[in-house]
Design a protein around this motif. Structure first.
Motif, PDB file in Angstrom:
ATOM      1  N   LEU A 158       0.954  -1.458   0.003  1.00  0.00           N
ATOM      2  CA  LEU A 158      -0.107   0.342   0.162  1.00  0.00           C
ATOM      3  C   LEU A 158       0.961   1.160   0.143  1.00  0.00           C
ATOM      4  O   LEU A 158       2.104   1.294   0.326  1.00  0.00           O
ATOM      5  N   GLU A 159       0.120   2.216  -0.233  1.00  0.00           N
ATOM      6  CA  GLU A 159       1.017   3.695  -0.291  1.00  0.00           C
ATOM      7  C   GLU A 159       0.114   4.603   0.565  1.00  0.00           C
ATOM      8  O   GLU A 159      -1.097   4.386   0.641  1.00  0.00           O
ATOM      9  N   ILE A 160       0.762   5.399   1.349  1.00  0.00           N
ATOM     10  CA  ILE A 160      -0.016   6.413   2.044  1.00  0.00           C
ATOM     11  C   ILE A 160       0.108   7.889   1.740  1.00  0.00           C
ATOM     12  O   ILE A 160       1.345   8.192   1.533  1.00  0.00           O
ATOM     13  N   TYR A 161      -0.621   8.482   0.991  1.00  0.00           N
ATOM     14  CA  TYR A 161      -0.453   9.645   0.345  1.00  0.00           C
ATOM     15  C   TYR A 161      -1.444  10.765   1.039  1.00  0.00           C
ATOM     16  O   TYR A 161      -2.666  10.528   0.863  1.00  0.00           O
ATOM     17  N   SER A 227       5.923   9.975  -5.920  1.00  0.00           N
ATOM     18  CA  SER A 227       6.401   8.591  -5.284  1.00  0.00           C
ATOM     19  C   SER A 227       7.095   9.133  -4.250  1.00  0.00           C
ATOM     20  O   SER A 227       6.900   8.574  -3.007  1.00  0.00           O
ATOM     21  N   SER A 228       7.795  10.284  -4.229  1.00  0.00           N
ATOM     22  CA  SER A 228       8.730  10.475  -3.157  1.00  0.00           C
ATOM     23  C   SER A 228       7.721  11.253  -1.933  1.00  0.00           C
ATOM     24  O   SER A 228       8.251  11.401  -0.860  1.00  0.00           O
ATOM     25  N   ARG A 229       6.393  11.598  -2.414  1.00  0.00           N
ATOM     26  CA  ARG A 229       5.916  12.453  -1.457  1.00  0.00           C
ATOM     27  C   ARG A 229       4.740  11.411  -0.740  1.00  0.00           C
ATOM     28  O   ARG A 229       3.662  11.743  -0.280  1.00  0.00           O
ATOM     29  N   SER A 230       5.119  10.066  -1.027  1.00  0.00           N
ATOM     30  CA  SER A 230       3.898   9.055  -0.273  1.00  0.00           C
ATOM     31  C   SER A 230       5.021   7.943   0.081  1.00  0.00           C
ATOM     32  O   SER A 230       6.156   7.800   0.225  1.00  0.00           O
ATOM     33  N   HIS A 231       4.259   7.410   1.309  1.00  0.00           N
ATOM     34  CA  HIS A 231       4.906   6.270   1.869  1.00  0.00           C
ATOM     35  C   HIS A 231       4.755   5.098   1.146  1.00  0.00           C
ATOM     36  O   HIS A 231       3.374   4.947   1.290  1.00  0.00           O
ATOM     37  N   ALA A 232       5.369   4.302   0.980  1.00  0.00           N
ATOM     38  CA  ALA A 232       4.901   2.960   0.320  1.00  0.00           C
ATOM     39  C   ALA A 232       5.461   1.657   1.387  1.00  0.00           C
ATOM     40  O   ALA A 232       6.457   1.767   1.778  1.00  0.00           O
ATOM     41  N   LEU A 258       9.867   5.454   2.738  1.00  0.00           N
ATOM     42  CA  LEU A 258       9.202   6.652   3.371  1.00  0.00           C
ATOM     43  C   LEU A 258       9.168   7.824   2.331  1.00  0.00           C
ATOM     44  O   LEU A 258      10.147   7.723   1.396  1.00  0.00           O
ATOM     45  N   ALA A 259       8.218   8.701   2.404  1.00  0.00           N
ATOM     46  CA  ALA A 259       8.240   9.711   1.425  1.00  0.00           C
ATOM     47  C   ALA A 259       9.374  10.725   1.859  1.00  0.00           C
ATOM     48  O   ALA A 259      10.050  10.515   2.922  1.00  0.00           O
ATOM     49  N   GLY A 260       9.885  11.479   0.866  1.00  0.00           N
ATOM     50  CA  GLY A 260      11.118  12.265   1.059  1.00  0.00           C
ATOM     51  C   GLY A 260      10.951  13.227   2.045  1.00  0.00           C
ATOM     52  O   GLY A 260       9.822  13.913   2.483  1.00  0.00           O
ATOM     53  N   ARG A 271       2.781  21.959  -0.374  1.00  0.00           N
ATOM     54  CA  ARG A 271       2.843  22.101   1.216  1.00  0.00           C
ATOM     55  C   ARG A 271       1.978  21.122   1.810  1.00  0.00           C
ATOM     56  O   ARG A 271       2.246  20.900   2.979  1.00  0.00           O
ATOM     57  N   LYS A 272       0.912  20.954   1.380  1.00  0.00           N
ATOM     58  CA  LYS A 272       0.036  20.107   2.071  1.00  0.00           C
ATOM     59  C   LYS A 272       0.608  18.609   2.181  1.00  0.00           C
ATOM     60  O   LYS A 272       0.434  18.139   3.093  1.00  0.00           O
ATOM     61  N   GLU A 273       1.242  18.201   1.096  1.00  0.00           N
ATOM     62  CA  GLU A 273       1.790  16.790   1.310  1.00  0.00           C
ATOM     63  C   GLU A 273       2.973  16.889   2.211  1.00  0.00           C
ATOM     64  O   GLU A 273       3.217  16.145   3.003  1.00  0.00           O
ATOM     65  N   GLY A 274       3.698  18.181   2.177  1.00  0.00           N
ATOM     66  CA  GLY A 274       4.695  18.307   3.008  1.00  0.00           C
ATOM     67  C   GLY A 274       4.383  18.235   4.463  1.00  0.00           C
ATOM     68  O   GLY A 274       4.866  17.777   5.126  1.00  0.00           O
ATOM     69  N   ALA A 275       3.130  19.034   4.726  1.00  0.00           N
ATOM     70  CA  ALA A 275       2.855  19.071   6.029  1.00  0.00           C
ATOM     71  C   ALA A 275       2.357  17.700   6.541  1.00  0.00           C
ATOM     72  O   ALA A 275       2.509  17.265   7.575  1.00  0.00           O
ATOM     73  N   TYR A 276       1.705  16.967   5.815  1.00  0.00           N
ATOM     74  CA  TYR A 276       1.360  15.692   6.258  1.00  0.00           C
ATOM     75  C   TYR A 276       2.672  14.714   6.404  1.00  0.00           C
ATOM     76  O   TYR A 276       2.517  13.811   7.474  1.00  0.00           O
ATOM     77  N   ILE A 277       3.393  14.745   5.503  1.00  0.00           N
ATOM     78  CA  ILE A 277       4.655  13.842   5.738  1.00  0.00           C
ATOM     79  C   ILE A 277       5.560  14.394   7.014  1.00  0.00           C
ATOM     80  O   ILE A 277       5.918  13.312   7.860  1.00  0.00           O
ATOM     81  N   ASN A 278       5.557  15.604   7.223  1.00  0.00           N
ATOM     82  CA  ASN A 278       6.353  15.971   8.211  1.00  0.00           C
ATOM     83  C   ASN A 278       5.535  15.409   9.566  1.00  0.00           C
ATOM     84  O   ASN A 278       6.368  15.116  10.435  1.00  0.00           O
TER      85      ASN A 278
END
Ligand SMILES: Nc1ncnc2c1ncn2[C@@H]1O[C@H](COP(=O)(O)OP(=O)(O)OP(=O)(O)O)[C@@H](O)[C@H]1O
Length: 627
Positions: A158-161, A227-232, A258-260, A271-278
């Motif tokens: 799975l992927e978490i985005y 792909s780097s903005r999601s966790h696989a 993990l995401a970058g 920014r939204k991606e970054g916020a969730y990843i962070n």
């Protein structure tokens, strides 16, 4: 590092045990052996820059097998530091092999690849056909170890985005149906509706992984480096049954690309991606650090943490702060093995890359609970201890700040999203309002036409006109003139309203649009009052149009009735002039067309005169407005 020599009983049988026995070495920068392994891998630079040996990556970033010195920052110590020439098999042996062994023996195990984009996370996890990475090597190792008489193997990917789960083995399934839940059977957190495929061969498993990778890459071609903005997360489940008791137990090996970790850009989506990843990486870092402290005997009981979400010091364990940590909750307990591989690129010339690399090393250091040795050597043990304590306080404050920042960023992003939607809604409302206004103008023009028609009718009913007997002429003319006056008043009123709405409209649109564009994080009350104003205007415009339509329909009927009355009168006059006796029998006694100031009675009278079907105007509001 051989964990097997330090283990007592498998996790599913004795959850309270931890997998490590540590002998602490208080030298700053030296990791304590625990069931958390933290390694750093340096990406090779250009051939000319690549260091010839494992012990020195680049002249400015000296490394040993367990340390890396960052200029002006300090020396970081880990379980392994892999130089640019280390191959994937060596990385597998040190990073993944102990975890795979533990999973086969009945523990949960997790391997993470963490680092900024382009540093080699995917390369380390997947590798190349010529240089297989951790995943294919782990798969081969598992199949080499398990007995298929007692074990079944199944896999999910799975992927978490942006905190949404995507099934990479079944990419069309809707994300909102993929819900995390505690599975009572396995004691794990599972994903409802996620495809989990039973496999019998290495080839089958590798094919599924390749299939899942394609699902990731498809998205990756749309946006740059999605792909780097999601966790696989690839999970390999081993279900073992006891041949004597038939009891079964499930252990899972989770392999996470993990995401970058890099900070997000200015673009709102990024920014939204970054916020969730962070947020998820912060939660992960905190949990791993707690585990690390617990298994080193310096902190909480991590095994109880896995089931209670608070540690023995009542610290909150933020498993539920992100889908990633929630999914891996039982694999991040004190009874599981965790291996973190941090990838860095010391040759990246980008300005922000140095800061990102240091952040990656800080994450790794926190995961291992090691203090960073100050860059300059300290003179005494006391000074070193003080410095380490000070560093720990600074690190803790820095993390608090980072957590606050991550939360603030999420709130900001969500607010910006809401404001964007509100702005789009306003634009839609404005367009609707403009349409309605155009209709209103058309209605006004139609009314004007009716005025012209009525004027013609008056002229037709004037002195000498045929169709109306002379005693009735003035009354009819007065009635129609009064009607005409009301029409004119109405048209003027309508024009005034339109002109007014034009002025208000221009000013509100300008202010609404400019406030939305100029300050995405302010003036929410201004925008909501603008919305209200637009809605009020729209409602009154709608009511107006409805009223006008009814009014117009009524007038149409009246005009038709008048026409019919007129032609009837012409016919009667003509026949009366031929046969006066018949005149006495005509149905229109006295006033032939009795048009009064009241629209209803004039219309009704005209209809009666014409023998028509005109109904009185029912809407009292309209009658008021016509007056
Ligand atoms: N240790 C290494 N040896 C040789 N090539 C490497 C190494 N690490 C990374 N690369 C190469 O660098 C490029 C980027 O690596 P990779 O895609 O693994 O980075 P990543 O961290 O997964 O990036 P992203 O987060 O964007 O997915 C690839 O072409 C890969 O082959």
């Amino acid at each position: 590092m051989d964990y097997r020599s330090r283990r007592t009983m498998p996790a599913h049988r004795r959850v309270s045990s931890t997998l490590s026995v540590s002998s602490r070495d208080d030298t700053p920068g030296t990791p304590v052996p625990t069931n958390i392994t933290v390694s750093v891998r340096l990406k090779p630079g250009q051939p000319s820059q690549a260091a010839p040996s494992q012990s020195s990556s680049s002249p400015s970033w000296p490394t040993t097998a367990t340390t890396i010195a960052v200029p002006d920052v300090g020396v970081f110590g880990f379980d392994n530091v892999f130089g640019p020439t280390t191959n994937s098999q060596q990385v597998f042996t040190a990073v993944a092999k102990p975890v795979v062994n533990a999973v086969v023996e009945g523990y949960h195990g997790t391997i993470f690849a963490y680092g900024m984009t382009g540093t080699g996370k995917t390369y380390s996890m997947r590798g190349l056909p010529s240089q297989p990475g951790i995943i294919p090597l782990a798969v081969a190792d598992i199949f080499g170890q398990v007995s298929f008489a007692t074990t079944t193997i199944s896999v999910s990917y799975l992927e978490i985005y942006n905190e949404h789960v995507k099934d990479l083995l079944n990419p069309t399934v809707a994300a909102d149906t993929l819900k995390l839940y505690d599975s009572p059977d396995s004691g794990l957190v599972r994903v409802r509706n996620l495809r989990c495929v039973r496999v019998a061969t290495i080839q089958e498993l590798n094919d599924l992984v390749s299939q899942g990778d394609l699902a990731r890459r498809t998205e990756g071609t749309e946006y740059n480096a999605v792909s780097s903005r999601s966790h696989a997360v690839l999970q390999i489940f081993l279900e073992k049954s006891d041949p004597l008791t038939s009891a079964t137990s499930t252990t899972v090996l989770s392999l996470c690309d993990l995401a970058g970790s890099e900070r997000a850009a200015a673009d709102i989506e990024r920014r939204k991606e970054g916020a969730y990843i962070n947020r998820s990486l912060l939660a992960l870092g905190t949990i791993i650090a707690r585990l690390s402290a617990a298994s080193a005997g310096t902190g909480a009981s991590a095994s109880s943490a896995a089931t209670t979400t608070t540690d023995s010091h009542d610290h909150h364990i933020p498993y539920r702060d992100s889908k990633l940590t929630r999914l891996l909750q039982h694999s991040l307990s004190g009874a599981a093995l965790v291996s973190v591989l941090c990838t860095i690129d010391t040759h990246n010339p980008a300005r922000h890359a140095l800061a990102e690399t240091v952040n990656t090393l800080r994450f790794a250091a926190r995961a291992k609970n090691v203090a960073i040795t100050p860059a300059r050597a300290v003179a005494t043990t006391a000074a070193a201890t003080n410095s380490a304590a000070a560093n720990a306080v600074i690190e803790s404050l820095r993390l608090d700040l980072e957590r606050e920042r991550a939360e603030t960023e999420i709130v900001k992003v969500e607010l910006a999203e809401v404001r964007k939607q509100a702005y789009e809604h306003r634009i839609r409302e404005q367009e609707k309002y403009d349409r309605e206004k155009r209709e209103l103008e058309l209605q006004r023009d139609a009314l004007k036409d009716r005025v012209t028609q009525l004027t013609r009718l008056i002229l037709g009913a004037g002195p000498g006109a045929a169709g109306i007997t002379s005693p009735d002429k003035p009354r009819a003319t007065i009635g129609i003139s009064a009607e005409l006056d009301r029409y004119k008043t109405r048209v003027e009123e309508l024009e005034r309203k339109l002109a007014h709405s034009q002025i208000t409209d221009n000013s509100t649109t300008t202010s609404a649009v400019s406030s939305s564009l100029s300050s995405p994080l302010s003036s929410s009350s201004a925008s909501s009052s603008t919305d209200l104003l637009l809605q009020q205007k729209l409602h009154s415009a709608e009511a107006e149009i409805k009223e006008l339509r009814e009014y117009l329909a009524d007038k149409d009927r009246m005009i038709n009735a008048l026409k019919r009355a007129s032609s009837f009168a012409t016919t009667t006059t003509a026949s009366r002039s031929q046969d006066p006796a018949e005149h006495a029998l005509r149905p229109l006694h006295g006033s032939t067309i009795n048009i009064h100031a009241d629209t209803t009675s004039s219309s009704a009278a005209a209809a009666a005169a014409a023998g028509g079907d005109m109904t009185p105007l029912a809407n009292p509001k309209l009658r008021r407005s016509v007056r």
